[in-house]
Design an enzyme around this catalytic site. Structure first.
Site, PDB file in Angstrom:
ATOM      1  N   HIS A 174       0.962   6.806   8.937  1.00  0.00           N
ATOM      2  CA  HIS A 174       1.782   7.692   8.094  1.00  0.00           C
ATOM      3  C   HIS A 174       1.139   9.062   7.889  1.00  0.00           C
ATOM      4  O   HIS A 174       1.833  10.017   7.566  1.00  0.00           O
ATOM      5  CB  HIS A 174       1.984   7.071   6.708  1.00  0.00           C
ATOM      6  CG  HIS A 174       3.081   6.065   6.628  1.00  0.00           C
ATOM      7  ND1 HIS A 174       4.347   6.287   7.103  1.00  0.00           N
ATOM      8  CD2 HIS A 174       3.110   4.809   6.078  1.00  0.00           C
ATOM      9  CE1 HIS A 174       5.110   5.230   6.851  1.00  0.00           C
ATOM     10  NE2 HIS A 174       4.377   4.317   6.239  1.00  0.00           N
TER      11      HIS A 174
ATOM     12  N   GLU B 142       0.883   5.447   1.345  1.00  0.00           N
ATOM     13  CA  GLU B 142       0.176   6.365   2.235  1.00  0.00           C
ATOM     14  C   GLU B 142      -0.096   7.754   1.677  1.00  0.00           C
ATOM     15  O   GLU B 142      -0.209   8.720   2.439  1.00  0.00           O
ATOM     16  CB  GLU B 142       1.000   6.518   3.524  1.00  0.00           C
ATOM     17  CG  GLU B 142       2.336   7.265   3.352  1.00  0.00           C
ATOM     18  CD  GLU B 142       3.543   6.388   3.092  1.00  0.00           C
ATOM     19  OE1 GLU B 142       4.676   6.847   3.315  1.00  0.00           O
ATOM     20  OE2 GLU B 142       3.361   5.242   2.643  1.00  0.00           O
ATOM     21  N   ASN B 143      -0.233   7.917   0.345  1.00  0.00           N
ATOM     22  CA  ASN B 143      -0.478   9.251  -0.220  1.00  0.00           C
ATOM     23  C   ASN B 143      -1.449  10.028   0.668  1.00  0.00           C
ATOM     24  O   ASN B 143      -2.479   9.509   1.084  1.00  0.00           O
ATOM     25  CB  ASN B 143      -1.105   9.148  -1.613  1.00  0.00           C
ATOM     26  CG  ASN B 143      -0.387   8.143  -2.477  1.00  0.00           C
ATOM     27  OD1 ASN B 143       0.800   8.253  -2.692  1.00  0.00           O
ATOM     28  ND2 ASN B 143      -1.119   7.128  -2.935  1.00  0.00           N
TER      29      ASN B 143
ATOM     30  N   HIS C  47      -1.209   0.823   9.469  1.00  0.00           N
ATOM     31  CA  HIS C  47       0.138   1.291   9.095  1.00  0.00           C
ATOM     32  C   HIS C  47       0.048   2.539   8.207  1.00  0.00           C
ATOM     33  O   HIS C  47       0.701   3.554   8.457  1.00  0.00           O
ATOM     34  CB  HIS C  47       0.861   0.144   8.359  1.00  0.00           C
ATOM     35  CG  HIS C  47       2.242   0.486   7.867  1.00  0.00           C
ATOM     36  ND1 HIS C  47       3.386   0.027   8.481  1.00  0.00           N
ATOM     37  CD2 HIS C  47       2.663   1.230   6.815  1.00  0.00           C
ATOM     38  CE1 HIS C  47       4.445   0.484   7.829  1.00  0.00           C
ATOM     39  NE2 HIS C  47       4.033   1.216   6.802  1.00  0.00           N
ATOM     40  N   GLU C  48      -0.799   2.461   7.173  1.00  0.00           N
ATOM     41  CA  GLU C  48      -0.888   3.597   6.233  1.00  0.00           C
ATOM     42  C   GLU C  48      -1.469   4.838   6.912  1.00  0.00           C
ATOM     43  O   GLU C  48      -1.069   5.963   6.628  1.00  0.00           O
ATOM     44  CB  GLU C  48      -1.725   3.225   5.005  1.00  0.00           C
ATOM     45  CG  GLU C  48      -1.197   2.034   4.214  1.00  0.00           C
ATOM     46  CD  GLU C  48       0.282   2.105   3.886  1.00  0.00           C
ATOM     47  OE1 GLU C  48       0.794   3.211   3.620  1.00  0.00           O
ATOM     48  OE2 GLU C  48       0.950   1.054   3.915  1.00  0.00           O
TER      49      GLU C  48
ATOM     50  N   ALA D 250       0.859  -1.184   0.000  1.00  0.00           N
ATOM     51  CA  ALA D 250       0.000   0.000   0.000  1.00  0.00           C
ATOM     52  C   ALA D 250       0.896   1.235   0.000  1.00  0.00           C
ATOM     53  O   ALA D 250       2.100   1.130   0.209  1.00  0.00           O
ATOM     54  CB  ALA D 250      -0.898   0.002   1.242  1.00  0.00           C
TER      55      ALA D 250
END
Length: 871
Positions: free
Chosen positions: A311, A274-275, A307-308, A272
């Site tokens: 960020h 994290e934009n 996790h994302e 994945a």
């Protein structure tokens, strides 16, 4: 122009403040056009503007620089795109005035199929194949979409406008402010973003559906997926909303954008990305299907989402200053994703499962070809290779060690002040240490430098002598040689009970504790365990007497799951490094027959695979007995769990059932193979049969492949049929990983050919590379023959490194290591250099391990006794 070549960083003549980007992707022709206006602050006298660009054709006539509030326009006298350095150099005939101006550039590019930059992904809608356009810019690929200062410290705001087919969904980091339809096309403009780095900019254009919810403070959260898969987004949506609430509390700062979109992309290289405000995922990491996803898939979705979203604070709001500090982003997001998952799903015992992360970190960091957590990056091509177990897993493990040492409360308080201080800015490792030092009063910088600035970690040897405990640290290396590192090690130990704890810092090579300082008689202690609950990133080697006491404590169920895990994992590592015999490792494994914990058993299983493979190379005559011993070891749990889920059983039992049955199938246990075949045949007749729920499917697939060969192919053909008929990515990857387990070399070759066919998305081919021991040579020959083609498909992406490590690492002879070196001598690329060295080192370690096992006198007798032991 020459002075700008081969530099790690861009010159600091000019500072970008704002980008106004227009993009027009053509999904049929797979190309895009665009323009960018960059508000630029010229800060020193210069005739040059140097920025990043790659694989773009620049419209030279469109390039200009104009000052704010002045009619004067500067046009470059020379424009050069230097591809090997990925820079665009604009040379002007006169010195540019200091102050803010606008740099305008028009450009065109290709929507590539390499899953980086601005790329295309394919999907089917109503039976028709279509393209979508997606961005993936981390680490250094925004420059493939628009010219920019593509470095994390060059933060700016972004105003994005897209011109796209009117029937499609077009998403970016920020909410839409206006959509103008003009016949077949529409122009979509988005709110200007807050200040952020280029690698977090994102655009996705395609046909999607979504589910939606809101956080308590009004942030709109959506999960987008392909049309028809929208219900599979509900689990991730729920996790996301609850996780955003949790992080708002934990970091003491609210989520900083008005919306958060998460979207599943069919072709996606990583797990994945994290934009900011538009997080992209592989389908397997975001979508969860109640009917066909396994418990392990559910857990994967939860931890990846956590996790994302971590960020969004750690990485997006506060960003690393340069890629050297990548571990700050990744190690931290990994650690905090466990904190969030544990809060949402306490019954998963996720902190025990965290030991899998630590083990992977320890495993890579035991190599001489490892690298420190902080790595000097001198070229963009080197960044991909550090997205590895050191940055993520060792990074997360040393953060856990530090949090455990400082205490949860001071740690959290210091983090919140760090985030407040560096919000919308950039930070280095030292900045985090300074914040933690201030909040805790402990010398964090001094303590942590030994863990982030040098590679490796210690093994602490402990001996009991004359009622004293003697400790000695030395660098642990899997090769068995001695390194010269030294660490400040937070030692924790328990004597005979978890109520009697002792903590101290081992700051020198060795230290001795007397019974007075321990507060108990060492000789009278029933057991002594160091590194309590495995919170420290180090291994422990006990003398024989202490080790025997611990084995006894395991059999009598006196130790916690985390400590049982640690003793087993350290013993295995010490055995590989030839510091303990295989005989003693097998004896210890025997103590785990009635092990109830999922994570401990899961590690026991993976150790049994590795021991089985190395023993087959070293002592093939013993392999039947070794397999019989392992089958006996897992039978206890297998009988308890059976093939079918029990009503109301735990998530962990569901995961364990799958792993235990996979292990028994791989070991060739006849009873398991027969039962698996029966259930698989029922599944072929009815994909929704209760006889083969998702958790046990992989075991059945592997069992079927054990019996396949070139003359008896029906199981293989049936699995390919299931692969072709399913549109669930999780099912496809389950099948790919099972196909490779076939012991027939002819079939292995067919599987490898299938991986490179158009039927397998290039992101998924890596799942089929982990062939069984019998297929090693076939895989190596195949890799050599197809290397140029693989190189072309995977270019410099990190997936290329998986081909090298998966095929090379399993070998166990020095001749093979030499052959691999010779093959790659003329074919090495910087992006695989580190992985290649690590893989060859593993072959050397295996070869020396084989020799040492061949010299073990009592092994045959011990194995026979274990194989026929009556319980």
């Amino acid at each position: 122009m020459e002075q700008f070549r081969r530099q790690a960083r861009l010159p600091k003549f000019a500072v970008p403040k704002r980008y106004d980007i227009r993009l027009k992707p053509d999904l049929a022709a797979c190309k895009f056009g665009g323009s960018v206006d960059i508000d630029l602050d010229i800060v020193v006298d210069t005739r040059f503007i140097v920025l990043n660009a790659a694989e773009l054709s620049i419209d030279n006539a469109s390039v200009s620089f104009s000052l704010r509030g002045s009619s004067k326009v500067f046009r470059p006298s020379k424009i050069e795109l230097i591809e090997e350095d990925e820079i665009l150099v604009l040379e002007f005939g006169e010195t540019l005035p200091i102050g803010v101006g606008v740099l305008a550039i028009g450009f065109e590019g290709i929507l590539n199929d390499r899953m980086k930059g601005f790329y295309r992904s394919t999907y089917e809608h109503n039976g028709e194949k279509k393209n979508m356009a997606v961005t993936q810019f981390e680490p250094a690929d925004a420059r493939r979409c628009f010219p920019c200062w593509d470095e994390p410290a060059c933060k700016a705001t972004f105003k994005i406008t897209l011109e796209v087919p009117s029937e499609l969904v077009a998403l970016s980091n920020m909410p839409v402010i206006e959509e103008k339809v003009n016949g077949p096309l529409k122009t979509v403009s988005y709110q200007e973003s807050p200040i952020m780095s280029t690698y977090l900019v994102a655009v996705v254009v395609g046909l999607f559906d979504y589910v939606e919810d809101h956080t308590s403070d009004g942030v709109k959260v959506r999960v987008y997926s392909q049309v028809g898969k929208v219900n599979q987004g509900k689990f991730a949506l729920d996790v996301a909303v609850r996780t955003l609430e949790l992080y708002k509390e934990y970091f003491a700062v609210p989520y900083s954008l008005p919306k958060l979109d998460m979207i599943a992309i069919p072709d996606f290289a990583a797990g994945a990305m994290e934009n900011y405000g538009l997080v992209t995922y592989r389908e397997t990491a975001l979508l969860y299907d109640d009917q066909h996803s396994a418990a392990a898939n559910k857990q994967r979705v939860a931890t990846v989402v956590a996790h994302e979203l971590a960020h969004q604070w750690f990485g997006n709001l506060v960003t690393m200053e340069w890629w050297t500090h990548l571990w700050l982003n990744e190690g931290f997001a990994t650690w905090v994703s466990y904190l969030a998952t544990d809060s949402l799903f306490p019954e998963w015992k996720i902190w025990t499962q965290f030991l899998d992360e630590s083990t992977e970190g320890l495993r890579l960091d035991g190599l001489e070809e490892s690298h420190p957590i902080e790595v000097d990056i001198n070229h963009a091509g080197e960044i991909d290779e550090i997205f590895d177990a050191i940055s993520y897993r060792k990074g997360a493990s040393v953060i856990r060690m530090l949090q455990s040492y400082l205490g949860a409360e001071p740690f959290q308080r210091s983090l919140a002040s760090y985030i407040k201080k560096y919000a919308c800015s950039n930070a280095k490792t030292e900045d985090l240490w300074a914040a933690l030092e201030e909040g805790s009063g402990e010398p964090v910088n001094k303590l942590m430098n030994s863990w982030t600035k040098q590679k490796g970690y210690p093994v602490v040897s402990v001996k009991a002598r004359d009622n004293k405990l003697e400790f000695e640290q030395s660098q642990f290396l899997s090769s068995g040689s001695s390194g010269d590192g030294q660490w400040i090690v937070p030692i924790t130990l328990c004597c005979g009970s978890y109520d009697k704890r002792k903590n101290f810092l081992l700051q020198t090579k060795s230290e001795t504790l007397t019974k007075e300082s321990l507060g108990c008689s060492i000789d009278a202690c029933s057991w002594i365990k160091l590194n309590v609950d495995q919170t420290g990133f180090y291994r422990v080697k006990y003398d024989e007497e202490l080790a025997a006491k611990l084995r006894h404590a395991i059999e009598n169920k006196h130790l916690t799951a985390t400590d049982r895990f640690g003793i087993l994992d350290d013993t295995f590592a010490l055995c590989m490094a030839r510091q303990l015999s295989l005989t003693s490792l097998l004896a210890l494994m025997g103590a785990y027959r009635e092990e109830p914990d999922y994570t401990v058993l899961s590690n026991l299983i993976s150790i049994s695979y590795k021991v089985g493979k190395i023993a087959a190379d070293a002592r093939p005559e013993l392999i039947d007995n070794i397999k019989q011993f392992f089958i006996n070891l897992f039978q206890y749990s297998a009988e308890k769990l059976g093939w079918e889920p029990k009503k109301g059983e735990s998530h962990l039992d569901a995961m364990l059932r799958g792993e235990i049955l996979v292990a028994l199938a791989e070991l060739g246990d006849e009873q398991t193979l027969d039962e698996a075949t029966r259930r698989f045949n029922a599944f072929l007749d009815d994909r929704n049969t209760p006889l083969l729920p998702p958790d046990t499917r992989k075991a059945a697939y592997i069992a079927v492949m054990q019996k396949v060969n070139t003359t008896n192919r029906s199981g293989f053909e049936s699995l390919l049929r299931v692969y072709r008929e399913t549109d669930l990515s999780q099912e496809k990857t389950r099948i790919l990983s099972a196909l490779a387990s076939c012991p027939d070399e002819g079939i292995v070759l067919e599987v490898l050919k299938f991986l490179l066919s158009s039927e397998v998305r290039s992101q998924d081919a890596v799942f089929g590379l982990y062939v069984c021991r019998e297929g090693r040579e076939t895989a190596w020959k195949w890799l050599k023959e197809n290397w140029d083609r693989i190189l072309e498909t995977y270019g410099s992406g990190f997936l290329l490194t998986r081909f090298v490590s998966a095929v090379v690492s399993p070998f166990a002879s020095l001749e093979k290591a030499k052959e691999v070196e010779e093959f790659f001598a003329t074919r090495a690329k910087p992006s695989i250099a580190r992985t290649l060295k690590q893989s060859i080192e593993r072959v050397h370690i295996n070869a020396r391990w084989v020799q040492s096992i061949q010299n073990e006198k009592d092994l045959a007798e011990a194995v026979k006794e274990l194989a026929y032991r009556k319980y």
